[in-house]
Design a protein around this motif. Structure first.
Motif, short mmCIF file in Angstrom:
data_model
loop_
_atom_site.label_atom_id
_atom_site.label_comp_id
_atom_site.label_asym_id
_atom_site.label_seq_id
_atom_site.Cartn_x
_atom_site.Cartn_y
_atom_site.Cartn_z
N UNK A 355 0.68 -1.35 -0.01
CA UNK A 355 -0.01 -0.02 0.12
C UNK A 355 0.69 1.24 -0.18
N UNK A 356 0.51 2.23 -0.70
CA UNK A 356 1.31 3.32 -0.84
C UNK A 356 0.39 4.67 -1.31
N UNK A 357 1.07 5.86 -1.08
CA UNK A 357 0.22 7.04 -0.89
C UNK A 357 1.03 8.01 -1.55
N UNK A 358 0.85 9.32 -0.84
CA UNK A 358 1.38 10.71 -1.19
C UNK A 358 2.79 10.52 -1.47
N UNK A 359 3.64 9.79 -0.46
CA UNK A 359 5.01 9.88 -0.49
C UNK A 359 5.71 9.06 -1.92
N UNK A 360 5.00 8.09 -2.29
CA UNK A 360 5.54 7.55 -3.45
C UNK A 360 5.15 8.05 -4.61
N UNK A 361 4.32 8.98 -4.45
CA UNK A 361 3.67 9.52 -5.75
C UNK A 361 3.77 10.96 -5.97
N UNK A 362 4.81 11.59 -5.18
CA UNK A 362 5.08 13.03 -5.04
C UNK A 362 6.14 13.24 -6.16
N UNK A 363 6.10 14.34 -6.76
CA UNK A 363 6.95 14.82 -7.72
C UNK A 363 7.86 16.18 -7.45
N UNK A 364 8.91 16.36 -8.11
CA UNK A 364 9.49 17.64 -7.81
C UNK A 364 8.72 18.78 -7.90
N UNK A 365 7.76 18.85 -9.12
CA UNK A 365 6.57 19.78 -8.92
C UNK A 365 5.51 19.64 -7.81
N UNK A 366 5.58 20.18 -6.78
CA UNK A 366 4.61 20.28 -5.49
C UNK A 366 3.24 20.30 -6.01
N UNK A 367 2.48 19.43 -5.40
CA UNK A 367 1.01 19.60 -5.35
C UNK A 367 0.60 18.91 -6.69
N UNK A 368 1.20 18.05 -7.49
CA UNK A 368 0.69 17.38 -8.66
C UNK A 368 1.01 15.98 -8.81
N UNK A 369 -0.13 15.07 -9.04
CA UNK A 369 -0.27 13.81 -8.72
C UNK A 369 -0.68 13.15 -9.68
N UNK A 370 0.04 12.06 -10.28
CA UNK A 370 -0.59 10.99 -11.18
C UNK A 370 -0.98 10.08 -10.25
N UNK A 371 -2.39 9.49 -10.48
CA UNK A 371 -2.99 8.50 -9.63
C UNK A 371 -3.81 7.59 -10.56
N UNK A 372 -4.21 6.34 -9.63
CA UNK A 372 -5.16 5.29 -10.65
C UNK A 372 -4.14 4.67 -11.57
N UNK A 373 -4.67 4.30 -12.73
CA UNK A 373 -4.07 3.55 -13.88
C UNK A 373 -2.66 4.44 -14.33
N UNK A 374 -2.97 5.84 -14.25
CA UNK A 374 -2.11 6.70 -14.74
C UNK A 374 -0.83 6.62 -13.94
N UNK A 375 -1.03 6.52 -12.70
CA UNK A 375 0.38 6.20 -11.92
C UNK A 375 0.95 5.11 -12.18
#
Length: 459
Positions: A355-375
């Protein structure tokens, strides 16, 4: 008077969610729960537009694994009745009984016919450092009537999925020579043979199916059933690798009975002569011979002509409209770099992602996230419940509740969770096997904290 977009306080802006599919709508529900205003932009005309395109296909996951908890809380006051959690919906069921009602509850927080064409920082292209983090996001949208507009956002959650960008025929990841010119004879979807027009396209004809995953198995099974009713219907199953003992999955030993049954049905299609397997064939070119197509491999092999080709070689993310953002993506999968090692199909055969969340999904660009199948980029093992957990964590982070964001939790039922398409319409296959474990032998209940790797039961 129009207020310049850069002068609007960031804290007052909505969080833009791209895509009104299962994970996008779940993101909106979690944002609402946290008191954050969402704006969901969906290119299609209705909620779950992409899911609706495979409405005839049944999922491996049960209803209990397909309804997000925050979404269920929003739906409950409306009199919505949760479906039987032990049964398996089709894509159409998922849309009609869950996604559309959820979008209705969200109301004007969801806009349809709004295609996102670009995301950046106001006044800052990808190169500019100065003041970048203090600027809101600018989201360019093309509406169904062709008009364009520019919206401002405090954060962006991209849940657009990968459905619109299927893999090509070419074994090197590029379209095979002649593939585009033969588009009228090529499909990239599992056929709905209950549709008379689609059925007529394949009945009594010779069809090549390219791919080796669950979608290819489903197509093989559908076409085999058609072959039993219509003489002359035959399938050439093209596999880029060889066929081994695990090609058709675990069969009767599979701890997800529905998935195991699908593999057995696909194997029967080959064993019973309704399909021939061609292995180690990486298509390099497609040639027309009259009204038929001939596939040529990169090692010089040339197959007998076919009438139709069904390409089921996976999907890939469309990153064109986020190219001005600073994303940290793995060079192989095009998934976030911290997530990629957990889902890399070169290493993992059964979705062993914890299980994973914001830490694994963060980018150098703050507050943008790819989630779901896109991730997951090009990895094929995404789970619906994984996406719901992703957006729960991200919503907590955007609300400033870092402790909740990092307290990543995921509960898996005894049968595990498996996102994907299944073929098991027999009555006995509508219930989960209460004795089974996850397909990766997950325990009956799995609640994992941050950084604790464990089998997810995904596949």
């Amino acid at each position: 008077m129009t207020v310049p977009i850069a002068d609007v306080p960031i804290a007052t802006l909505p969080t833009v969610v791209v895509g009104a599919g299962p994970v996008g709508l779940a993101a909106a529900a979690h944002l609402v729960e946290r008191g954050i205003e969402p704006l969901v932009l969906e290119a299609g005309p209705a909620a779950g537009s992409a899911v609706g395109e495979w409405s005839h296909v049944r999922l491996f996951s049960t209803w209990a694994e397909l309804v997000d908890p925050a979404a269920e809380k929003l739906l409950a006051p409306t009199g919505w009745t949760a479906p039987d959690g032990t049964t398996y919906p089709s894509g159409g069921d998922w849309v009609e009984r869950y996604l559309k009602p959820l979008a209705d509850v969200l109301g004007d927080k969801v806009r349809f016919g709004a295609r996102v064409t670009g995301v950046s920082r106001v006044g800052r292209d990808r190169v500019v450092d100065a003041g970048r983090g203090e600027q809101p996001f600018t989201v360019h949208v093309t509406n169904a009537d062709g008009t364009e507009e520019r919206l401002a956002a405090r954060a962006v959650i991209d849940a657009s999925g990968t459905w619109s960008t299927p893999g090509p025929i070419g074994g090197d990841g590029l379209p095979a020579l002649g593939e585009r010119a033969a588009a009228d004879r090529i499909s990239y979807r599992v056929p709905d043979l209950k549709d008379p027009a689609v059925r007529a396209r394949y009945a009594g004809r010779r069809t090549a199916v390219i791919g080796s995953g669950a979608s290819a198995f489903t197509a093989l099974a559908y076409l085999a059933d058609l072959g039993k009713e219509t003489p002359g219907t035959h399938t050439v199953w093209i596999v880029r690798r060889g066929i081994g003992g695990s090609t058709f999955g675990g069969g009767e030993a599979d701890q997800l009975p529905a998935r195991g049954a699908l593999g057995l049905v696909a194997k029967a299609a080959v064993d019973d002569g309704y399909a021939d397997a061609v292995t180690g064939f990486r298509t390099a070119a497609v040639e027309r011979t009259g009204d038929r197509l001939v596939l040529l491999s990169d090692d010089g092999r040339r197959l007998d002509p076919v009438d139709e080709v069904i390409v089921l070689t996976g999907f890939r993310p469309d990153l064109s409209y986020v190219s001005e953002l600073r994303l940290a993506l793995d060079e192989r999968l095009q998934a976030p770099v911290a997530l990629s090692p957990l889902i890399d199909p070169n290493v993992h055969s059964c979705g062993t992602v914890y299980p994973h969340g914001v830490n694994e999904l963060s980018h150098p660009e703050k507050d943008v996230y790819l989630v779901g199948m896109k991730s997951y980029g090009r990895a094929p093992t995404f789970l619906a419940m994984t996406g719901y957990e992703q957006v729960r964590s991200i919503a907590a982070a955007l609300a400033g509740d870092q402790e909740a964001a990092e307290r990543v939790e995921l509960t898996l039922p005894e049968t595990g969770v498996c996102g994907g398409a299944g073929l098991f319409d027999e009555p006995d296959a509508t219930k989960a096997d209460s004795e089974g474990g996850g397909c990766c032998a997950a325990p009956s209940t799995l609640q994992i904290g941050v950084g604790a790797p464990a089998s997810s039961g995904g596949c």
